[in-house]
Design an enzyme around this catalytic site. Structure first.
Site, PDB file in Angstrom:
ATOM      1  N   ARG A   1       0.832  -1.195   0.000  1.00 55.85           N
ATOM      2  CA  ARG A   1       0.000   0.000   0.000  1.00 55.85           C
ATOM      3  C   ARG A   1       0.871   1.251   0.000  1.00 55.85           C
ATOM      4  O   ARG A   1       1.833   1.340   0.769  1.00 55.85           O
ATOM      5  CB  ARG A   1      -0.919   0.003   1.222  1.00 55.85           C
ATOM      6  CG  ARG A   1      -1.949  -1.121   1.209  1.00 55.85           C
ATOM      7  CD  ARG A   1      -2.759  -1.146   2.485  1.00 55.85           C
ATOM      8  NE  ARG A   1      -1.931  -1.460   3.653  1.00 55.85           N
ATOM      9  CZ  ARG A   1      -2.393  -1.556   4.892  1.00 55.85           C
ATOM     10  NH1 ARG A   1      -3.674  -1.349   5.133  1.00 55.85           N
ATOM     11  NH2 ARG A   1      -1.578  -1.857   5.878  1.00 55.85           N
TER      12      ARG A   1
ATOM     13  N   ASP B   1       1.090   5.548   0.344  1.00 56.80           N
ATOM     14  CA  ASP B   1       0.422   6.625   1.067  1.00 56.80           C
ATOM     15  C   ASP B   1      -0.079   7.710   0.120  1.00 56.80           C
ATOM     16  O   ASP B   1       0.240   7.709  -1.076  1.00 56.80           O
ATOM     17  CB  ASP B   1       1.388   7.253   2.076  1.00 56.80           C
ATOM     18  CG  ASP B   1       1.725   6.317   3.221  1.00 56.80           C
ATOM     19  OD1 ASP B   1       0.910   5.427   3.522  1.00 56.80           O
ATOM     20  OD2 ASP B   1       2.804   6.488   3.818  1.00 56.80           O
TER      21      ASP B   1
ATOM     22  N   TYR C   1      12.025   1.031  -4.006  1.00 55.59           N
ATOM     23  CA  TYR C   1      11.524   2.395  -4.073  1.00 55.59           C
ATOM     24  C   TYR C   1      12.626   3.307  -4.584  1.00 55.59           C
ATOM     25  O   TYR C   1      13.818   3.049  -4.377  1.00 55.59           O
ATOM     26  CB  TYR C   1      11.097   2.901  -2.689  1.00 55.59           C
ATOM     27  CG  TYR C   1       9.753   2.418  -2.218  1.00 55.59           C
ATOM     28  CD1 TYR C   1       8.601   3.179  -2.442  1.00 55.59           C
ATOM     29  CD2 TYR C   1       9.619   1.225  -1.524  1.00 55.59           C
ATOM     30  CE1 TYR C   1       7.356   2.745  -1.993  1.00 55.59           C
ATOM     31  CE2 TYR C   1       8.374   0.780  -1.078  1.00 55.59           C
ATOM     32  CZ  TYR C   1       7.253   1.548  -1.312  1.00 55.59           C
ATOM     33  OH  TYR C   1       6.027   1.116  -0.866  1.00 55.59           O
TER      34      TYR C   1
ATOM     35  N   ARG D   1      10.903   7.796   3.174  1.00 56.72           N
ATOM     36  CA  ARG D   1      10.880   9.249   3.346  1.00 56.72           C
ATOM     37  C   ARG D   1      11.725   9.677   4.542  1.00 56.72           C
ATOM     38  O   ARG D   1      12.380  10.732   4.516  1.00 56.72           O
ATOM     39  CB  ARG D   1       9.439   9.738   3.493  1.00 56.72           C
ATOM     40  CG  ARG D   1       8.627   9.597   2.209  1.00 56.72           C
ATOM     41  CD  ARG D   1       7.137   9.721   2.453  1.00 56.72           C
ATOM     42  NE  ARG D   1       6.786  10.984   3.077  1.00 56.72           N
ATOM     43  CZ  ARG D   1       5.579  11.271   3.537  1.00 56.72           C
ATOM     44  NH1 ARG D   1       4.598  10.373   3.447  1.00 56.72           N
ATOM     45  NH2 ARG D   1       5.326  12.434   4.082  1.00 56.72           N
TER      46      ARG D   1
END
Length: 265
Positions: free
Chosen positions: A49, A51, A109, A196
């Site tokens: 999932r 964000d 990522y 992040r």
């Protein structure tokens, strides 16, 4: 019959992947489009999932159906009912005991950071931005401390629901192309806001506010409060999922080339 889908999307218009009452999500948009083509409701299961505001260069999902359709219908047909910000890249009838989430053994990522004094306009919402000069060599040195199997509690969001903060980081690199800095990470799995938060720490090092070894100390302390602030979601992209051979997925769920070649400056 289980159909696996490769997806890409621009996360700016969505409140994340997962369906939420009263909020636009990628899952809802895709399930509506699949329902039109299937003539019945379809429930998607996803590899990971994302964000609100986070993008995907390659996300993998699956759904089960008894409806017979050519694979092209699950691509071009579904895409004709999707907003421009979401697209199905490929569809295959999965082989073996495939599950988009539980069959995966890794995820990748990348974070795209525009490093110049002036904020982005054309790439607004698609890249992060930092106005001070950043030292890529220092950030690359710091990124090496992220490698290996270790406790990533210092980069874990308070609302993270993962059972364990211990993950295996297999790749962590930083490179520059012109004004664009590209952070790339591959791991067994990621915690909530982990990428992040790692980017925030590396930028802290890159601007000279800490030495590269500070990242190693953060990992040892396991205290999120000692780390740098969470970076914006704008430049974060899910870039692929690792699956075993024998499941019939194109390139085992990974991108074959530079994740976003059109984004380099």
């Amino acid at each position: 019959m289980r159909i696996a889908l490769g997806l890409e999307y621009d996360g700016r218009a969505f409140s994340g992947w997962q369906s939420q009452t009263g909020r636009p999500t990628v899952q809802d948009a895709l399930e509506r489009a699949l329902g039109v083509i299937a003539g019945e409701s379809a429930r998607l299961h996803v590899a990971g999932r994302t964000d609100a505001g986070v993008h995907a260069a390659l996300q993998v999902a699956h759904f089960d159906t008894q409806v017979q359709r050519p694979l092209s219908a699950w691509v071009r047909g579904v895409n004709s009912h999707l907003p421009d910000s979401v697209a199905v890249r490929w569809a295959v009838e999965s082989e073996g005991d495939f599950h988009a989430r539980f069959s995966a053994f890794g995820r990748s990522y990348c974070y795209l950071l525009l490093n110049r004094p002036v904020r982005p306009a054309l790439l607004s919402g698609r890249v992060g931005w930092h106005h001070l000069p950043l030292d890529v060599d220092r950030m690359g040195h710091a990124a090496r401390f992220l490698l290996g199997t270790q406790d990533f509690s210092c980069f874990r969001a308070a609302e993270c629901q993962a059972k364990s903060p211990v993950k295996e980081m297999r790749e962590a690199t930083v490179r520059r192309i012109g004004e664009l800095i590209i952070f790339e990470f591959a791991a067994s799995a990621f915690l909530h806001h982990m990428v992040r938060n790692m980017v925030g720490a590396l930028v802290h090092v890159g601007k000279g506010a800490a030495e590269p070894e500070w990242v190693a100390q953060l990992l040892q302390d396991r205290d999120r409060r000692r780390a740098a602030p969470t970076f914006a979601p704008d430049g974060l992209y899910l870039c692929g999922i690792d699956y075993p051979d024998g499941l019939g997925l194109p390139d085992r769920g990974r991108l074959r080339a530079d994740p976003l070649p059109g984004m380099t400056l």
